[in-house]
Scaffold this motif. Structure first.
Motif, PDB file in Angstrom:
ATOM      1  N   PHE A 121       8.241  11.778  -5.887  1.00  9.33           N
ATOM      2  CA  PHE A 121       8.329  11.165  -4.562  1.00  9.33           C
ATOM      3  C   PHE A 121       7.570  11.974  -3.516  1.00  9.33           C
ATOM      4  CE2 PHE A 121      12.069   8.811  -6.133  1.00  9.33           C
ATOM      5  CZ  PHE A 121      11.734   7.560  -5.666  1.00  9.33           C
ATOM      6  N   TYR A 122       6.849  13.003  -3.959  1.00  9.06           N
ATOM      7  CA  TYR A 122       6.179  13.874  -3.003  1.00  9.06           C
ATOM      8  C   TYR A 122       4.705  14.038  -3.339  1.00  9.06           C
ATOM      9  CZ  TYR A 122      10.811  15.168  -1.330  1.00  9.06           C
ATOM     10  OH  TYR A 122      12.076  15.130  -0.817  1.00  9.06           O
ATOM     11  N   GLN A 123       3.889  14.089  -2.301  1.00  8.52           N
ATOM     12  CA  GLN A 123       2.496  14.509  -2.392  1.00  8.52           C
ATOM     13  C   GLN A 123       2.383  15.751  -1.525  1.00  8.52           C
ATOM     14  OE1 GLN A 123      -0.437  11.551  -1.492  1.00  8.52           O
ATOM     15  NE2 GLN A 123       0.281  10.102  -3.047  1.00  8.52           N
ATOM     16  N   GLY A 124       2.396  16.907  -2.169  1.00  7.91           N
ATOM     17  CA  GLY A 124       2.511  18.137  -1.403  1.00  7.91           C
ATOM     18  C   GLY A 124       3.878  18.169  -0.744  1.00  7.91           C
ATOM     19  N   LYS A 125       3.883  18.292   0.573  1.00 13.12           N
ATOM     20  CA  LYS A 125       5.147  18.288   1.311  1.00 13.12           C
ATOM     21  C   LYS A 125       5.457  16.931   1.930  1.00 13.12           C
ATOM     22  CE  LYS A 125       4.945  23.223   2.427  1.00 13.12           C
ATOM     23  NZ  LYS A 125       4.958  24.259   3.506  1.00 13.12           N
ATOM     24  N   ASP A 126       4.566  15.962   1.700  1.00 16.17           N
ATOM     25  CA  ASP A 126       4.784  14.610   2.226  1.00 16.17           C
ATOM     26  C   ASP A 126       5.602  13.781   1.239  1.00 16.17           C
ATOM     27  OD1 ASP A 126       3.190  15.360   4.313  1.00 16.17           O
ATOM     28  OD2 ASP A 126       1.391  14.327   3.583  1.00 16.17           O
ATOM     29  N   ASN A 129       0.847  -1.197   0.000  1.00 17.40           N
ATOM     30  CA  ASN A 129       0.000   0.000   0.000  1.00 17.40           C
ATOM     31  C   ASN A 129       0.877   1.240   0.000  1.00 17.40           C
ATOM     32  OD1 ASN A 129      -2.876  -1.033   0.382  1.00 17.40           O
ATOM     33  ND2 ASN A 129      -1.868  -2.012   2.117  1.00 17.40           N
ATOM     34  N   ASP A 130       0.302   2.356  -0.479  1.00 17.81           N
ATOM     35  CA  ASP A 130       1.037   3.612  -0.442  1.00 17.81           C
ATOM     36  C   ASP A 130       1.357   3.976   1.005  1.00 17.81           C
ATOM     37  OD1 ASP A 130       0.598   3.671  -3.134  1.00 17.81           O
ATOM     38  OD2 ASP A 130      -0.830   5.341  -3.100  1.00 17.81           O
ATOM     39  N   VAL A 131       2.585   4.436   1.222  1.00 15.00           N
ATOM     40  CA  VAL A 131       2.970   4.883   2.561  1.00 15.00           C
ATOM     41  C   VAL A 131       3.551   6.293   2.447  1.00 15.00           C
ATOM     42  CG1 VAL A 131       5.220   3.721   2.374  1.00 15.00           C
ATOM     43  CG2 VAL A 131       4.368   4.409   4.622  1.00 15.00           C
ATOM     44  N   LEU A 132       3.053   7.189   3.307  1.00 12.05           N
ATOM     45  CA  LEU A 132       3.481   8.584   3.293  1.00 12.05           C
ATOM     46  C   LEU A 132       4.237   8.924   4.566  1.00 12.05           C
ATOM     47  CD1 LEU A 132       0.677   8.449   1.554  1.00 12.05           C
ATOM     48  CD2 LEU A 132       0.796  10.938   1.699  1.00 12.05           C
ATOM     49  N   LEU A 133       5.238   9.772   4.402  1.00 12.39           N
ATOM     50  CA  LEU A 133       6.016  10.273   5.534  1.00 12.39           C
ATOM     51  C   LEU A 133       5.893  11.790   5.529  1.00 12.39           C
ATOM     52  CD1 LEU A 133       8.094   9.865   7.841  1.00 12.39           C
ATOM     53  CD2 LEU A 133       9.893  10.022   6.091  1.00 12.39           C
ATOM     54  N   THR A 134       5.283  12.355   6.592  1.00 13.58           N
ATOM     55  CA  THR A 134       5.063  13.794   6.639  1.00 13.58           C
ATOM     56  C   THR A 134       6.302  14.507   7.171  1.00 13.58           C
ATOM     57  OG1 THR A 134       4.193  13.893   8.906  1.00 13.58           O
ATOM     58  CG2 THR A 134       2.634  13.332   7.137  1.00 13.58           C
ATOM     59  N   GLN A 135       6.312  15.825   7.022  1.00 21.07           N
ATOM     60  CA  GLN A 135       7.440  16.632   7.483  1.00 21.07           C
ATOM     61  C   GLN A 135       7.663  16.514   8.986  1.00 21.07           C
ATOM     62  OE1 GLN A 135       6.536  20.610   5.816  1.00 21.07           O
ATOM     63  NE2 GLN A 135       8.456  20.417   4.704  1.00 21.07           N
ATOM     64  N   ASN A 136       6.587  16.331   9.730  1.00 25.73           N
ATOM     65  CA  ASN A 136       6.731  16.251  11.187  1.00 25.73           C
ATOM     66  C   ASN A 136       6.903  14.824  11.688  1.00 25.73           C
ATOM     67  OD1 ASN A 136       4.170  15.252  10.874  1.00 25.73           O
ATOM     68  ND2 ASN A 136       3.130  16.880  12.021  1.00 25.73           N
ATOM     69  N   GLY A 137       7.099  13.870  10.751  1.00 27.28           N
ATOM     70  CA  GLY A 137       7.436  12.510  11.164  1.00 27.28           C
ATOM     71  C   GLY A 137       6.278  11.542  11.265  1.00 27.28           C
ATOM     72  N   GLU A 138       5.087  11.965  10.878  1.00 27.77           N
ATOM     73  CA  GLU A 138       3.961  11.035  10.867  1.00 27.77           C
ATOM     74  C   GLU A 138       4.110  10.020   9.736  1.00 27.77           C
ATOM     75  OE1 GLU A 138       0.183  13.411  12.793  1.00 27.77           O
ATOM     76  OE2 GLU A 138       0.290  13.180  10.625  1.00 27.77           O
ATOM     77  N   VAL A 139       3.654   8.801   9.974  1.00 33.85           N
ATOM     78  CA  VAL A 139       3.631   7.759   8.949  1.00 33.85           C
ATOM     79  C   VAL A 139       2.178   7.428   8.668  1.00 33.85           C
ATOM     80  CG1 VAL A 139       4.178   5.355   8.413  1.00 33.85           C
ATOM     81  CG2 VAL A 139       5.873   6.791   9.569  1.00 33.85           C
ATOM     82  N   LYS A 140       1.799   7.473   7.377  1.00 34.74           N
ATOM     83  CA  LYS A 140       0.428   7.185   6.989  1.00 34.74           C
ATOM     84  C   LYS A 140       0.421   6.063   5.956  1.00 34.74           C
ATOM     85  CE  LYS A 140      -0.988  12.036   7.535  1.00 34.74           C
ATOM     86  NZ  LYS A 140      -1.571  13.226   6.830  1.00 34.74           N
ATOM     87  N   VAL A 141      -0.421   5.087   6.183  1.00 36.29           N
ATOM     88  CA  VAL A 141      -0.598   3.998   5.217  1.00 36.29           C
ATOM     89  C   VAL A 141      -1.999   4.130   4.647  1.00 36.29           C
ATOM     90  CG1 VAL A 141      -0.599   1.514   4.836  1.00 36.29           C
ATOM     91  CG2 VAL A 141       0.953   2.512   6.534  1.00 36.29           C
ATOM     92  N   GLU A 142      -2.078   4.328   3.329  1.00 37.54           N
ATOM     93  CA  GLU A 142      -3.361   4.603   2.699  1.00 37.54           C
ATOM     94  C   GLU A 142      -3.821   3.410   1.866  1.00 37.54           C
ATOM     95  OE1 GLU A 142      -3.119   8.288   0.619  1.00 37.54           O
ATOM     96  OE2 GLU A 142      -3.115   9.464   2.465  1.00 37.54           O
ATOM     97  N   LYS A 143      -5.064   2.980   2.103  1.00 38.54           N
ATOM     98  CA  LYS A 143      -5.663   1.846   1.403  1.00 38.54           C
ATOM     99  C   LYS A 143      -7.094   2.215   1.053  1.00 38.54           C
ATOM    100  CE  LYS A 143      -6.738  -3.053   2.009  1.00 38.54           C
ATOM    101  NZ  LYS A 143      -6.688  -4.224   2.932  1.00 38.54           N
ATOM    102  N   SER A 144      -7.314   2.537  -0.223  1.00 35.34           N
ATOM    103  CA  SER A 144      -8.620   3.020  -0.664  1.00 35.34           C
ATOM    104  C   SER A 144      -9.040   4.195   0.228  1.00 35.34           C
ATOM    105  CB  SER A 144      -9.658   1.894  -0.626  1.00 35.34           C
ATOM    106  OG  SER A 144      -9.259   0.836  -1.479  1.00 35.34           O
ATOM    107  N   GLN A 145     -10.160   4.074   0.904  1.00 34.77           N
ATOM    108  CA  GLN A 145     -10.610   5.161   1.772  1.00 34.77           C
ATOM    109  C   GLN A 145     -10.139   4.969   3.217  1.00 34.77           C
ATOM    110  OE1 GLN A 145     -12.163   7.872   0.484  1.00 34.77           O
ATOM    111  NE2 GLN A 145     -11.808   6.837  -1.473  1.00 34.77           N
ATOM    112  N   ASP A 146      -9.529   3.816   3.483  1.00 31.74           N
ATOM    113  CA  ASP A 146      -9.046   3.535   4.832  1.00 31.74           C
ATOM    114  C   ASP A 146      -7.668   4.153   5.034  1.00 31.74           C
ATOM    115  OD1 ASP A 146     -11.325   2.074   5.172  1.00 31.74           O
ATOM    116  OD2 ASP A 146     -10.380   0.158   4.698  1.00 31.74           O
ATOM    117  N   LYS A 147      -7.341   4.428   6.283  1.00 33.12           N
ATOM    118  CA  LYS A 147      -6.039   5.024   6.550  1.00 33.12           C
ATOM    119  C   LYS A 147      -5.543   4.655   7.940  1.00 33.12           C
ATOM    120  CE  LYS A 147      -5.265   9.112   5.010  1.00 33.12           C
ATOM    121  NZ  LYS A 147      -5.281  10.579   4.770  1.00 33.12           N
ATOM    122  N   LEU A 148      -4.286   4.273   7.989  1.00 30.16           N
ATOM    123  CA  LEU A 148      -3.585   4.065   9.250  1.00 30.16           C
ATOM    124  C   LEU A 148      -2.641   5.248   9.434  1.00 30.16           C
ATOM    125  CD1 LEU A 148      -2.385   2.404  11.663  1.00 30.16           C
ATOM    126  CD2 LEU A 148      -0.849   1.358   9.977  1.00 30.16           C
TER     127      LEU A 148
END
Length: 248
Positions: A133-138, A29-48
């Motif tokens: 490699f970026y979505q906005g600043k993530d 699944n897509d995994v995002l790393l934000t500027q402040n260190g959050e990790v987000k795993v995106e799956k369709s409309q679900d999100k960790l």
């Protein structure tokens, strides 16, 4: 040109082996790393989401974790946060290798400025690759990131390299032809210098092949380590099983 194509270039140009045979890891699944260190795993409309304090949210609802679970989450977050920038760094090294390759040819021909078109194209590829490699600043690592290297990436790579080859060797030929017209070289010397440069090209490619193949193997080893830890994490926190990232 997408990040996938740029990574494919780096991997395929420096390694004759298929990535799938070299590294069995996949990104689920897509995994995002934000500027402040959050990790987000995106799956369709679900999100960790794992926030900067190590709190875990599934679709906006915070999970109540034991101390052992918190420690496992912290370790996993640190691994992912370190790994995504390593992928971007690998792209940078692939771009640097391409520029070094062209500079070697330019120096060999004593033809500074003759390869600006090639360098410009490499810079354009590199800029586009980094932006992907970026979505906005993530920062983002897309699903099937490694898997597609052996399929559509290879086709894109071949088309791009054909274009680069034509422009590169056109620059080489034009540089040598100009020298011959100005009396600096006769035809025999032109042939010999061209042959000498071809040898240097192969030597430079071999050098970068070894270096980049080692880098790719290190990336694979790191991904395998994260995948193994992720399996243990999912056993420890079953709610996360629906949000896999690295798998073997």
């Amino acid at each position: 040109m997408s990040a996938k194509k740029m990574i494919a270039t780096a991997m395929l140009i420096i390694s004759g082996n298929a990535w799938a045979s070299m590294c069995p890891v996949n990104v689920e699944n897509d995994v995002l790393l934000t500027q402040n260190g959050e990790v987000k795993v995106e799956k369709s409309q679900d999100k960790l989401r794992i926030d900067q304090d190590g709190r875990v949210f599934v679709n906006g609802k915070e999970l109540q974790l034991t101390q052992k679970q918190k420690e496992a989450i912290e370790r996993y977050q640190q691994q992912v946060s370190a790994y995504i920038p390593e992928i971007v760094d690998f792209t940078d090294k692939g771009i640097a290798a391409a520029n070094d390759f062209v500079s070697e040819i330019e120096t060999s021909f004593d033809a500074k400025g003759s390869f600006e078109g090639v360098k410009t194209k490499i810079d354009e590829y590199g800029h586009t690759a980094k932006q992907k490699f970026y979505q906005g600043k993530d920062m983002v690592l897309e699903h099937d990131f490694f898997k597609e290297v052996d399929t559509t990436w290879k086709q894109d790579f071949e088309v791009m390299m054909q274009s680069m080859d034509k422009e590169l060797f056109a620059s080489v030929f034009n540089s040598l032809s100009l020298k011959m017209q100005e009396g600096e070289l006769n035809f025999t010397e032109l042939q010999q210098q061209f042959a000498d440069v071809q040898v240097k090209i192969k030597e430079k490619m071999k050098q970068h092949s070894t270096e980049m193949k080692d880098e790719a193997q290190n990336l694979c080893d790191s991904a395998k380590g994260i995948a193994q830890d992720e399996q243990q994490l999912h056993q420890l926190i079953p709610e996360l099983q629906a949000y896999p990232v690295f798998s073997i």
